[in-house]
Design an enzyme around this catalytic site. Sequence first.
Site, PDB file in Angstrom:
ATOM      1  N   ASP A   1       0.857  -1.194   0.000  1.00  0.00           N
ATOM      2  CA  ASP A   1       0.000   0.000   0.000  1.00  0.00           C
ATOM      3  C   ASP A   1       0.888   1.237   0.000  1.00  0.00           C
ATOM      4  O   ASP A   1       1.966   1.202  -0.563  1.00  0.00           O
ATOM      5  CB  ASP A   1      -0.963  -0.085   1.194  1.00  0.00           C
ATOM      6  CG  ASP A   1      -2.205   0.752   1.009  1.00  0.00           C
ATOM      7  OD1 ASP A   1      -2.294   1.477   0.005  1.00  0.00           O
ATOM      8  OD2 ASP A   1      -3.092   0.700   1.873  1.00  0.00           O
ATOM      9  N   HIS A   2       0.472   2.272   0.661  1.00  0.00           N
ATOM     10  CA  HIS A   2       1.216   3.532   0.576  1.00  0.00           C
ATOM     11  C   HIS A   2       2.692   3.335   0.885  1.00  0.00           C
ATOM     12  O   HIS A   2       3.056   2.530   1.740  1.00  0.00           O
ATOM     13  CB  HIS A   2       0.672   4.543   1.600  1.00  0.00           C
ATOM     14  CG  HIS A   2      -0.789   4.715   1.518  1.00  0.00           C
ATOM     15  ND1 HIS A   2      -1.539   5.208   2.549  1.00  0.00           N
ATOM     16  CD2 HIS A   2      -1.660   4.448   0.524  1.00  0.00           C
ATOM     17  CE1 HIS A   2      -2.800   5.238   2.196  1.00  0.00           C
ATOM     18  NE2 HIS A   2      -2.906   4.779   0.966  1.00  0.00           N
TER      19      HIS A   2
END
Length: 344
Positions: free
Chosen positions: A308-309
């Site tokens: 993810d991020h």
Amino acid sequence: MELSFRWYGQDDPVTLEHIRQIPDMKQIVSAIYDVPVGEVWSSVRIKELKEQIEAAGLKFEVVESLPVHENIKLGKDNRDQLIENYKESLINLAENGIKTVTYNFMPVFDWTRSQLDYPLQDGSNTLIYDHNQIKDIDPLTTELNLPGWNESYSREEMNELIKAYQQTSDEQLWQNLTYFLDNVLPTAIEHDIDLAIHPDDPPWPIFGIPRIIKNKDSYERLLSINSSKNNGICFCTGSLGSLAENDLPAMIRTFGDHIHFMHMRNVKRMGEYSFVETGHLSKQGSVDMKAIVQALHDIGFKGTIRPDHGRMIWGETGKAGYGLYDRALGATYINGLIEGVSPE
Ligand code: DNO
């Protein structure tokens, strides 16, 4: 478990060619970004996107996201037409080989942070959520720059929406989600699409607006609406992990068959309702990433995972959370964890 990477299409500074060079990268997760929310995604446009991804040697099986119009979430009069459009998009996606469709039921803001470039000691910068800053903001009078903000609304429309949500209870929002799922799931089931709801991020109410997908109880209620595996979950370790009460490996074991898509990232909790996004490693944050991969292995997880991020490192600039470098490091770390639990 197959590894994927989120790609924002033609305008994304991160290219498909670069993504492909990440070890064992198999899939792209993407969406059609220029069709207004509520309108149908045509089969032609989906096919075009799929072909572009496949030409780069990657697969396109997971959509993130097919957004749910605010009038569906608010239960407004025209929701039936909007739901019909949603179903048509699902059919067009199924026709093009899409297996999983991510969505969320977060009012207006999608994901929210107080700062997008918070400097870390190592010289990188990252996303941070400081509740002390957020809690004093009046969204009706403040110019907000939020990562999940839908810029297609004018300030006036946005304020109308915010006011409408401020008068909506958790229960009402649940009823609107139930109505949506009751109507959409038969189509998803018929066309073998797994819906995957993303948890609210952060998983608590902000700006006096309800948020309902945040913990074990939320998932129990979600699955009580319909127990089909097509009524599924996008399990985001960062969103759910920012709430200390959430035992993520236990939740994976409980809701296993319904989890179709994993967002893997780490957060360091700083007090009750605040957190900073860290590198993916367990030792850098509050989430035990190894225990999560172990739980996925134990339930025989067959879905898609994406790092993810990421932080912004090595001087990279671009879309907050969605640069190439730190997400690629995250992917490699996830690969290592997978190899550790399933050496075969
Ligand atoms: C943030 C993302 C979310 C997610 C949507 C899914 O980085 O995880 O914006 O894509 O909430 O509908």
